[in-house]
Design a protein around this motif. Structure first.
Motif, mmCIF file in Angstrom:
data_model
loop_
_atom_site.group_PDB
_atom_site.id
_atom_site.type_symbol
_atom_site.label_atom_id
_atom_site.label_comp_id
_atom_site.label_asym_id
_atom_site.label_seq_id
_atom_site.Cartn_x
_atom_site.Cartn_y
_atom_site.Cartn_z
ATOM 1 N N ASP A 295 0.842 -1.187 0.000
ATOM 2 C CA ASP A 295 0.000 0.000 0.000
ATOM 3 C C ASP A 295 0.886 1.249 0.000
ATOM 4 O OD1 ASP A 295 0.948 0.299 2.611
ATOM 5 O OD2 ASP A 295 -0.906 -0.414 3.535
ATOM 6 N N GLY A 296 0.270 2.401 0.143
ATOM 7 C CA GLY A 296 1.029 3.641 0.093
ATOM 8 C C GLY A 296 2.077 3.771 1.173
ATOM 9 N N ALA A 297 1.883 3.063 2.296
ATOM 10 C CA ALA A 297 2.843 3.119 3.400
ATOM 11 C C ALA A 297 3.894 2.030 3.313
ATOM 12 C CB ALA A 297 2.100 3.008 4.733
ATOM 13 N N GLY A 298 3.861 1.263 2.226
ATOM 14 C CA GLY A 298 4.842 0.197 2.061
ATOM 15 C C GLY A 298 4.510 -1.061 2.840
ATOM 16 N N CYS A 299 3.262 -1.205 3.286
ATOM 17 C CA CYS A 299 2.847 -2.373 4.071
ATOM 18 C C CYS A 299 2.048 -3.346 3.209
ATOM 19 C CB CYS A 299 2.005 -1.929 5.266
ATOM 20 S SG CYS A 299 2.891 -0.893 6.444
ATOM 21 N N ARG A 300 2.039 -4.592 3.626
ATOM 22 C CA ARG A 300 1.276 -5.646 2.962
ATOM 23 C C ARG A 300 0.390 -6.340 3.980
ATOM 24 N NH1 ARG A 300 3.632 -7.314 -2.069
ATOM 25 N NH2 ARG A 300 5.640 -6.323 -2.485
ATOM 26 N N ASP A 301 -0.767 -6.807 3.536
ATOM 27 C CA ASP A 301 -1.676 -7.566 4.383
ATOM 28 C C ASP A 301 -1.745 -9.008 3.899
ATOM 29 O OD1 ASP A 301 -2.440 -5.377 6.003
ATOM 30 O OD2 ASP A 301 -3.834 -4.702 4.452
ATOM 31 N N LEU A 302 -2.356 -9.853 4.708
ATOM 32 C CA LEU A 302 -2.570 -11.255 4.363
ATOM 33 C C LEU A 302 -4.059 -11.531 4.240
ATOM 34 C CD1 LEU A 302 -0.062 -12.972 6.829
ATOM 35 C CD2 LEU A 302 0.221 -12.717 4.363
ATOM 36 N N LEU A 303 -4.415 -12.372 3.284
ATOM 37 C CA LEU A 303 -5.799 -12.822 3.131
ATOM 38 C C LEU A 303 -5.816 -14.331 3.016
ATOM 39 C CD1 LEU A 303 -5.959 -9.773 1.743
ATOM 40 C CD2 LEU A 303 -8.234 -10.612 1.135
ATOM 41 N N LEU A 304 -6.879 -14.926 3.531
ATOM 42 C CA LEU A 304 -7.050 -16.371 3.488
ATOM 43 C C LEU A 304 -8.189 -16.695 2.527
ATOM 44 C CD1 LEU A 304 -5.975 -18.997 4.870
ATOM 45 C CD2 LEU A 304 -7.920 -18.799 6.428
ATOM 46 N N PHE A 305 -7.919 -17.576 1.554
ATOM 47 C CA PHE A 305 -8.920 -18.018 0.587
ATOM 48 C C PHE A 305 -9.209 -19.498 0.805
ATOM 49 C CE2 PHE A 305 -6.985 -14.375 -1.378
ATOM 50 C CZ PHE A 305 -7.971 -13.775 -2.127
ATOM 51 N N ARG A 306 -10.482 -19.864 0.752
ATOM 52 C CA ARG A 306 -10.852 -21.273 0.735
ATOM 53 C C ARG A 306 -10.915 -21.726 -0.716
ATOM 54 N NH1 ARG A 306 -15.072 -21.985 4.349
ATOM 55 N NH2 ARG A 306 -16.473 -20.927 2.915
ATOM 56 N N VAL A 307 -10.208 -22.814 -1.028
ATOM 57 C CA VAL A 307 -10.193 -23.322 -2.397
ATOM 58 C C VAL A 307 -11.448 -24.136 -2.626
ATOM 59 C CG1 VAL A 307 -9.007 -24.814 -4.043
ATOM 60 C CG2 VAL A 307 -7.684 -23.340 -2.524
ATOM 61 N N GLY A 308 -12.273 -23.658 -3.517
ATOM 62 C CA GLY A 308 -13.500 -24.357 -3.881
ATOM 63 C C GLY A 308 -13.779 -24.121 -5.336
ATOM 64 N N LEU A 309 -14.870 -24.636 -5.808
ATOM 65 C CA LEU A 309 -15.261 -24.460 -7.196
ATOM 66 C C LEU A 309 -16.469 -23.536 -7.243
ATOM 67 C CD1 LEU A 309 -14.950 -28.155 -8.395
ATOM 68 C CD2 LEU A 309 -13.254 -26.344 -8.545
ATOM 69 N N PRO A 310 -16.496 -22.581 -8.160
ATOM 70 C CA PRO A 310 -15.602 -22.476 -9.302
ATOM 71 C C PRO A 310 -14.343 -21.662 -9.065
ATOM 72 C CG PRO A 310 -17.360 -20.881 -9.507
ATOM 73 C CD PRO A 310 -17.644 -21.667 -8.258
ATOM 74 N N GLU A 311 -14.194 -20.987 -7.926
ATOM 75 C CA GLU A 311 -12.993 -20.200 -7.707
ATOM 76 C C GLU A 311 -12.736 -20.077 -6.216
ATOM 77 O OE1 GLU A 311 -14.108 -15.580 -7.568
ATOM 78 O OE2 GLU A 311 -14.470 -16.480 -9.513
ATOM 79 N N PRO A 312 -11.496 -19.721 -5.811
ATOM 80 C CA PRO A 312 -11.219 -19.556 -4.384
ATOM 81 C C PRO A 312 -12.062 -18.437 -3.782
ATOM 82 C CG PRO A 312 -9.180 -19.650 -5.655
ATOM 83 C CD PRO A 312 -10.299 -19.507 -6.633
ATOM 84 N N GLU A 313 -12.599 -18.676 -2.580
ATOM 85 C CA GLU A 313 -13.403 -17.673 -1.897
ATOM 86 C C GLU A 313 -12.580 -17.023 -0.803
ATOM 87 O OE1 GLU A 313 -17.857 -19.455 -1.740
ATOM 88 O OE2 GLU A 313 -16.357 -20.425 -0.499
ATOM 89 N N PRO A 314 -12.516 -15.691 -0.758
ATOM 90 C CA PRO A 314 -11.866 -15.044 0.378
ATOM 91 C C PRO A 314 -12.695 -15.259 1.636
ATOM 92 C CG PRO A 314 -12.898 -13.405 -1.046
ATOM 93 C CD PRO A 314 -13.028 -14.724 -1.745
ATOM 94 N N VAL A 315 -12.074 -15.740 2.693
ATOM 95 C CA VAL A 315 -12.830 -16.034 3.917
ATOM 96 C C VAL A 315 -12.340 -15.251 5.112
ATOM 97 C CG1 VAL A 315 -13.534 -18.337 3.189
ATOM 98 C CG2 VAL A 315 -11.361 -18.042 4.389
ATOM 99 N N ALA A 316 -11.130 -14.683 5.067
ATOM 100 C CA ALA A 316 -10.630 -13.955 6.231
ATOM 101 C C ALA A 316 -9.520 -13.016 5.824
ATOM 102 C CB ALA A 316 -10.114 -14.926 7.301
ATOM 103 N N THR A 317 -9.412 -11.933 6.575
ATOM 104 C CA THR A 317 -8.291 -11.010 6.438
ATOM 105 C C THR A 317 -7.472 -11.027 7.714
ATOM 106 O OG1 THR A 317 -9.574 -9.129 7.295
ATOM 107 C CG2 THR A 317 -9.615 -9.502 4.905
ATOM 108 N N PHE A 318 -6.238 -10.590 7.620
ATOM 109 C CA PHE A 318 -5.341 -10.524 8.768
ATOM 110 C C PHE A 318 -4.953 -9.061 8.945
ATOM 111 C CE2 PHE A 318 -5.169 -14.760 7.238
ATOM 112 C CZ PHE A 318 -4.939 -15.561 8.339
#
Length: 321
Positions: A295-318
């Motif tokens: 991001d603009g401050a040089g930081c990165r976040d983590l996200l958790l995706f559940r692998v399913g069909l038809p595509e991975p679903e985002p389920v949580a942020t850190f």
């Protein structure tokens, strides 16, 4: 579209319609530790009883941490260059292995005093030593070394064999199967994933099969109740799901393209990346842990995706705060 081109979401080639929307959970940062200024952490491994974490670093050393507090318990020194991989034994929580750009692999015992912690050193004769794995009931160590894979006897300290013909370019990832522990999987820059039966002394007989991954293999994870499915991650962050069973070996079950450009991962001109794919045994679900662009401050976040069909679903942020 090309892997780096913008797109609205993740392109999935799994042939099932429909899509569910769900609310995201959020994990707050509980603990954080600074390994060192300008120090890269290349790999983190946890032992079988969850009493120790080991981090492979660019400072030529392994840091061993308490998983609950992240307190540094000890440092394992001995390598002469960056440590690319670290892996614990499957059934001995005090023993682990590492490999380094110094062209060696080492075995360590956390029960030993500092001077005696390194119990064995294996010569790989290349600085392209990026990956190692312990298997065969903790009796064997496999190491990628350039385009070759070396197999060592842990107890006797001798080289058992060298697999020379499975790959034509650098091997990035090797892992013994956690259930069928004599089976070894390897993935490389040549876009191939090879399955080897290490019970066979000759390479031609040992090669069970090869999966063409379509792109360079960066890493992979074995998932499912019997670990009969493989999730590969390419060097361009593409995730592919492959069958490993006798009936479906090499069958592509799904592929998720464009993870780095997912709208929840991209940040301005900075794209996302895949940290790891893993299997959650209680829920019997596969997840992808991914990092965002800066991001603009040089930081990165983590996200958790559940692998399913038809595509991975985002389920949580850190969240950091």
């Amino acid at each position: 579209p090309s892997p780096g081109s913008p797109r609205a979401g993740v392109e999935s080639r799994a042939a099932q319609p429909g899509r569910r929307l769900m609310a995201l959970g959020c994990f707050r940062l509980k603990q954080q530790v600074l390994v060192g200024h300008d120090v890269y952490v290349f790999r983190v491994g946890c032992n079988c009883d969850a009493t120790a974490l080991a981090a492979a670093t660019s400072e030529n050393s392994l840091g061993v941490f308490d998983p609950e507090s992240l307190k540094l318990l000890r440092t394992l020194d001995g390598h002469g260059d960056m440590i690319e991989d670290v892996t614990f034994f499957q059934s001995s929580p005090a023993c682990l292995a590492s490999c380094s750009r110094d062209g060696t692999a080492r075995l360590w015992d956390l029960r030993a005093a500092e001077a005696a912690a390194c119990t064995r050193t294996f010569q790989l004769q290349t600085d392209e030593a990026y990956t190692c794995s312990v298997g065969r009931g903790d009796a064997a160590l496999a190491c990628g070394a350039g385009e070759k894979v070396h197999l060592f006897h842990v107890g006797e300290g001798k080289r058992l064999t060298i697999y020379r013909d499975c790959h034509t370019d650098t091997v990035n990832h090797v892992r013994f199967h956690p259930v069928e522990t004599s089976r070894l999987l390897t993935g490389g820059v040549d876009s191939l994933i090879a399955l080897l039966n290490t019970d066979e002394p000759q390479e031609d007989a040992a090669l069970v099969g090869v999966i063409p991954n379509d792109e360079c293999v960066q890493s992979f994870t074995l998932v499912g109740p019997d670990r009969g499915t493989l999730c590969s991650v390419s060097t361009t962050e593409q995730v592919r799901i492959w069958g490993l069973g006798s009936e479906d070996f090499g069958a592509k079950r799904a592929e998720f393209l464009g993870m780095r450009d997912h709208p929840m991962l991209s940040r301005e001109d900075s794209v996302g990346y895949v940290v790891e794919t893993f299997y959650d045994q209680p829920s019997q679900q596969v997840f992808v842990l991914a990092g965002t662009g800066e991001d603009g401050a040089g930081c990165r976040d983590l996200l958790l995706f559940r692998v399913g069909l038809p595509e991975p679903e985002p389920v949580a942020t850190f969240a950091r705060g």
